[in-house]
Design an enzyme around this catalytic site. Structure first.
Site, PDB file in Angstrom:
ATOM      1  N   ILE A 121       0.837  -1.201   0.000  1.00  0.00           N
ATOM      2  CA  ILE A 121       0.000   0.000   0.000  1.00  0.00           C
ATOM      3  C   ILE A 121       0.867   1.244   0.000  1.00  0.00           C
ATOM      4  O   ILE A 121       1.817   1.350   0.767  1.00  0.00           O
ATOM      5  CB  ILE A 121      -0.912   0.006   1.254  1.00  0.00           C
ATOM      6  CG1 ILE A 121      -1.794  -1.235   1.248  1.00  0.00           C
ATOM      7  CG2 ILE A 121      -1.748   1.278   1.303  1.00  0.00           C
ATOM      8  CD1 ILE A 121      -2.461  -1.510   2.565  1.00  0.00           C
ATOM      9  N   CYS A 122       0.496   2.188  -0.858  1.00  0.00           N
ATOM     10  CA  CYS A 122       1.164   3.490  -0.889  1.00  0.00           C
ATOM     11  C   CYS A 122       0.234   4.502  -0.227  1.00  0.00           C
ATOM     12  O   CYS A 122      -0.723   4.984  -0.824  1.00  0.00           O
ATOM     13  CB  CYS A 122       1.462   3.901  -2.330  1.00  0.00           C
ATOM     14  SG  CYS A 122       2.267   5.506  -2.440  1.00  0.00           S
ATOM     15  N   LEU A 123       0.483   4.749   1.037  1.00  0.00           N
ATOM     16  CA  LEU A 123      -0.275   5.722   1.812  1.00  0.00           C
ATOM     17  C   LEU A 123       0.741   6.417   2.701  1.00  0.00           C
ATOM     18  O   LEU A 123       1.388   5.781   3.531  1.00  0.00           O
ATOM     19  CB  LEU A 123      -1.355   5.024   2.651  1.00  0.00           C
ATOM     20  CG  LEU A 123      -2.266   5.887   3.484  1.00  0.00           C
ATOM     21  CD1 LEU A 123      -3.083   6.846   2.613  1.00  0.00           C
ATOM     22  CD2 LEU A 123      -3.207   5.013   4.312  1.00  0.00           C
TER      23      LEU A 123
END
Length: 185
Positions: free
Chosen positions: A115-117
């Protein structure tokens, strides 16, 4: 969860005054994490977005939980996406580890669940990464927002999905719907 809170109180009473034993430092760190989690989980459950549901497979282990996000708008509407969250011993100095368990066609989530957060990053150049003032509620709201206002095609982790969207929005939507039918029901 009440059992964990009771256990923490009981353990504090049994331990008594803190000893200067190096082995107790890791125990104390875990205890700090667990004390934070008791408060944060209560706050989280009271303030969940209507599209999210939290499940604790073991109510005595607040450091591991599953989140289900069911978007009610946008590309991912109608899907049910599972996330696994593990809170490390060094929490709240380091962020929880989160993985998407549902296969998804998304610019900010890989098909293998990364996840890219920004708030999940321990070190962030832009200052929006993890900070000790963040909580589990921030993580849940951030994950929920990846399906709406934080959906970011300009800074993708899954470059192929972002390029697909730029090339052909209708075909991108069709592939998202296909993934929902196959993996997110």
């Amino acid at each position: 969860m009440l059992t964990l809170a009771s256990k923490l109180k009981r353990d504090d009473g049994v331990r008594g005054p803190r000893a200067s034993n190096p082995a107790s430092d890791s125990t104390r760190r875990v205890s700090v994490r667990d004390k934070l989690l008791v408060k944060e989980v209560a706050d989280l459950e009271a303030n969940l977005p209507c599209t999210c549901k939290v499940n604790f497979p073991d109510p005595n282990k607040l450091h591991y939980f599953q989140l289900t996000v069911t978007p009610d708008e946008g590309y991912y509407q109608g899907g049910k996406f599972q996330f696994e969250t593990e809170v490390p011993d060094a929490y709240n100095m380091v962020p929880p580890k989160v993985k998407c368990l549902t296969r998804i066609w998304h610019p900010n989530i890989t098909e293998t669940g990364e996840i890219c957060l920004s708030l999940l990053r321990e070190h962030s150049i832009d200052g929006t990464g993890w900070a000790p003032t963040r909580t589990l509620k921030d993580i849940v709201w951030g994950l929920n927002s990846l399906f709406t206002d934080l959906l970011n095609f300009d800074d993708p982790l899954n470059i192929e999905a972002a390029e697909h969207h730029l090339r052909d929005k209708d075909d991108f939507r069709n592939k998202v719907e296909d993934y929902i039918k196959r993996y997110a029901r």
